[in-house]
Design a protein around this motif. Structure first.
Motif, short mmCIF file in Angstrom:
data_model
loop_
_atom_site.label_atom_id
_atom_site.label_comp_id
_atom_site.label_asym_id
_atom_site.label_seq_id
_atom_site.Cartn_x
_atom_site.Cartn_y
_atom_site.Cartn_z
N GLY A 50 0.84 -1.20 0.00
CA GLY A 50 0.00 0.00 0.00
C GLY A 50 0.87 1.24 0.00
N ALA A 51 0.60 2.18 -0.93
CA ALA A 51 1.42 3.40 -0.99
C ALA A 51 1.40 4.07 0.39
CB ALA A 51 0.89 4.34 -2.05
N GLY A 52 2.57 4.58 0.77
CA GLY A 52 2.68 5.21 2.09
C GLY A 52 2.88 4.17 3.18
N HIS A 125 11.17 9.17 -7.38
CA HIS A 125 10.86 8.21 -8.44
C HIS A 125 11.36 6.83 -8.04
CE1 HIS A 125 9.50 11.31 -11.12
NE2 HIS A 125 10.59 12.02 -10.84
N ALA A 126 10.81 5.82 -8.72
CA ALA A 126 11.25 4.45 -8.43
C ALA A 126 12.77 4.33 -8.61
CB ALA A 126 10.52 3.48 -9.34
N SER A 127 13.31 5.07 -9.60
CA SER A 127 14.76 4.97 -9.84
C SER A 127 15.57 5.41 -8.62
CB SER A 127 15.14 5.82 -11.06
OG SER A 127 14.70 7.14 -10.89
N GLY A 142 11.27 -3.51 -11.78
CA GLY A 142 10.65 -2.19 -11.93
C GLY A 142 9.37 -2.33 -12.76
N ALA A 143 8.50 -1.34 -12.64
CA ALA A 143 7.24 -1.36 -13.41
C ALA A 143 7.46 -0.64 -14.74
CB ALA A 143 6.15 -0.65 -12.61
N CYS A 144 6.74 -1.09 -15.78
CA CYS A 144 6.77 -0.36 -17.05
C CYS A 144 5.38 -0.36 -17.67
CB CYS A 144 7.84 -0.92 -17.99
SG CYS A 144 7.50 -2.59 -18.54
N TYR A 145 5.19 0.52 -18.63
CA TYR A 145 3.83 0.86 -19.07
C TYR A 145 3.73 0.83 -20.60
CZ TYR A 145 3.73 2.23 -14.23
OH TYR A 145 3.81 2.20 -12.85
N LYS A 163 14.41 4.63 -18.59
CA LYS A 163 15.86 4.38 -18.68
C LYS A 163 16.58 4.72 -17.35
CE LYS A 163 18.81 4.21 -22.65
NZ LYS A 163 19.79 3.57 -21.84
N HIS A 164 16.04 5.71 -16.61
CA HIS A 164 16.67 6.03 -15.30
C HIS A 164 16.64 4.80 -14.39
CE1 HIS A 164 16.96 10.29 -16.15
NE2 HIS A 164 15.66 10.37 -16.39
N LYS A 165 15.50 4.12 -14.44
CA LYS A 165 15.31 2.95 -13.58
C LYS A 165 16.22 1.81 -14.05
CE LYS A 165 10.81 2.15 -13.61
NZ LYS A 165 9.40 2.31 -13.27
P1 FAD Z 1 8.22 5.88 -11.64
O1 FAD Z 1 9.10 4.91 -12.36
O2 FAD Z 1 8.86 6.77 -10.65
O3 FAD Z 1 7.45 6.73 -12.74
C1 FAD Z 1 6.38 7.60 -12.37
C2 FAD Z 1 6.27 8.73 -13.39
O4 FAD Z 1 7.41 9.55 -13.30
C3 FAD Z 1 6.23 8.23 -14.85
O5 FAD Z 1 5.42 9.13 -15.58
C4 FAD Z 1 7.67 8.33 -15.30
O6 FAD Z 1 7.77 8.49 -16.69
C5 FAD Z 1 8.14 9.57 -14.52
N1 FAD Z 1 9.56 9.49 -14.15
C6 FAD Z 1 10.24 8.42 -13.70
N2 FAD Z 1 11.51 8.75 -13.42
C7 FAD Z 1 11.64 10.07 -13.70
C8 FAD Z 1 12.69 11.00 -13.60
N3 FAD Z 1 13.88 10.64 -13.14
N4 FAD Z 1 12.45 12.28 -13.98
C9 FAD Z 1 11.24 12.68 -14.41
N5 FAD Z 1 10.19 11.84 -14.52
C10 FAD Z 1 10.39 10.55 -14.17
N6 FAD Z 1 1.33 0.86 -6.57
C11 FAD Z 1 1.30 0.67 -5.23
O7 FAD Z 1 0.97 1.58 -4.48
N7 FAD Z 1 1.64 -0.53 -4.68
C12 FAD Z 1 2.02 -1.59 -5.43
O8 FAD Z 1 2.33 -2.66 -4.91
C13 FAD Z 1 2.07 -1.42 -6.86
N8 FAD Z 1 2.47 -2.42 -7.69
C14 FAD Z 1 2.58 -2.20 -9.03
C15 FAD Z 1 3.06 -3.24 -9.85
C16 FAD Z 1 3.17 -3.03 -11.23
C17 FAD Z 1 3.73 -4.14 -12.10
C18 FAD Z 1 2.79 -1.79 -11.81
C19 FAD Z 1 2.88 -1.58 -13.30
C20 FAD Z 1 2.31 -0.77 -11.01
C21 FAD Z 1 2.21 -0.96 -9.61
N9 FAD Z 1 1.76 0.06 -8.76
C22 FAD Z 1 1.71 -0.15 -7.40
C23 FAD Z 1 1.32 1.34 -9.32
C24 FAD Z 1 2.49 2.37 -9.39
O9 FAD Z 1 2.92 2.70 -8.10
C25 FAD Z 1 1.96 3.60 -10.12
O10 FAD Z 1 1.73 3.30 -11.48
C26 FAD Z 1 2.82 4.86 -10.00
O11 FAD Z 1 2.08 5.95 -10.57
C27 FAD Z 1 4.14 4.82 -10.73
O12 FAD Z 1 5.03 3.99 -10.13
P2 FAD Z 1 6.45 3.69 -10.86
O13 FAD Z 1 7.21 2.85 -9.92
O14 FAD Z 1 6.23 3.18 -12.23
O15 FAD Z 1 7.03 5.17 -10.89
#
Ligand code: FAD
Length: 292
Positions: A50-52, A125-127, A142-145, A163-165
């Motif tokens: 859960g986020a947070g 960010h996830a990265s 990592g997640a991708c879209y 690519k950062h990730k």
């Molecule tokens: P990021 O990779 O940080 O990306 C988020 C946004 O920021 C994107 O638009 C990306 O293009 C942009 N971005 C990334 N890096 C940079 C940078 N360095 N500079 C500028 N922009 C950047 N959510 C939950 O709460 N709990 C879960 O367990 C969960 N599991 C998931 C599992 C999968 C397989 C997927 C696909 C999603 C999951 N999610 C989950 C949802 C996810 O948290 C959301 O989609 C969230 O909005 C983005 O997470 P991310 O890790 O992809 O973020």
């Protein structure tokens, strides 16, 4: 067992996802779903977060129980709204619980989130989360879209950001759910052209009731093909028929993905072992054949 090692030893892997209970009273139910899913012998099971940190304790606890059932676990971890200190202590808890694989995520704030929203310690960010996990020797996903993250300005930026990730060291990627395989195939071409060659696990969400479609579109902005819309229109008032058609649709997607060389299928099982069981029964000979 790390997912990196599983990818090295198998041609195609299967994984299932479960989510921890929102109410503690439902914990035993989730564990019983988890046992049924683990009995299907997936290559690993992933547990959302859960986020947070709203489900933190249960994510770790369920992952630990999955490992004890003999199935490798992938614990999700989100950094949104967390400090580096909290994240580091969660990573330590995960390692103590025997977790070797973590899906590094940014997360989103839940609509009813009441805590402090400011990002701390540069975990935007996830990265930013990936190095903290790698320095602990964990296997990181990592997640991708395939259809672009909703916040990205366009598909090019989305892959630039991905690519950062990748550069931070993720070992594999798992996709957001999609219902049209062509979305994934064209996405994979774009990843290759940007030099991203990591294994990509394809996220499949079985749609077994028609109201799920609206929810999924809202959650993921996924394109719903006419074929799936027709199934929902035709069978929305017949739950048994809708379930059967939804399982057939997901099965069809999976067979096409495997036939086209996809390395991994991640089923968003949504704590529904019966649906996942039927899908696996539909493809068990295929799984055997590709891993021979
Ligand atoms: P990021 O990779 O940080 O990306 C988020 C946004 O920021 C994107 O638009 C990306 O293009 C942009 N971005 C990334 N890096 C940079 C940078 N360095 N500079 C500028 N922009 C950047 N959510 C939950 O709460 N709990 C879960 O367990 C969960 N599991 C998931 C599992 C999968 C397989 C997927 C696909 C999603 C999951 N999610 C989950 C949802 C996810 O948290 C959301 O989609 C969230 O909005 C983005 O997470 P991310 O890790 O992809 O973020």
């Amino acid at each position: 067992m790390t997912i990196r090692n599983i990818l090295d030893s198998k041609k195609v892997l299967f994984s299932f996802e479960i989510f921890p209970p929102k109410k503690q009273a439902n914990f035993d139910n989730v564990i019983s779903c988890t046992k049924e899913l683990s009995a299907l012998e997936p290559d690993f099971m992933s547990i959302t977060y859960g986020a947070g940190g709203t489900t933190k304790v249960n994510t770790v606890e369920i992952a630990q129980q999955i490992i004890q059932m003999g199935t490798p676990a992938l614990a999700h971890l989100t950094c949104v709204g967390n400090t580096k200190e909290t994240i580091k202590s969660t990573i330590k808890e995960m390692k103590t619980a025997g977790i070797e694989n973590v899906l590094a995520l940014r997360g989103d704030y839940p609509q009813d989130f009441e805590g402090e929203k400011a990002t701390a310690d540069g975990l935007d960010h996830a990265s930013d989360l990936v190095p903290l996990l790698k320095e602990e020797g964990l296997c990181v996903g990592g997640a991708c879209y395939p259809e672009c993250h909703p916040e990205s300005a366009n598909r090019i930026d989305d892959i630039e950001n991905l690519k950062h990730k990748v550069d931070a060291g993720v070992d594999f990627l798992t996709t957001q759910m999609f219902f049209d395989n062509n979305m994934l195939y064209s996405y994979l071409y774009r990843l290759q052209s940007k030099g991203i060659h990591l294994p990509v696990l394809a996220g499949i969400m079985p749609i077994t009731n028609s109201s799920q479609v609206a929810r999924m579109v809202k959650l993921s902005s996924a394109y719903i093909p006419e074929k799936l819309l027709a199934i929902c229109d035709r069978f929305e008032n017949n739950p048994a028929a809708m379930r059967q058609a939804g399982i057939a649709y997901a099965t069809d997607q999976i067979i096409d993905l495997i036939s086209n060389g996809i390395r991994g299928i991640h089923i968003y099982s949504m704590n529904k072992p019966d649906v996942t069981k039927d899908i696996i029964a539909n493809v068990n000979e295929i799984i055997k054949a590709v891993n021979e």
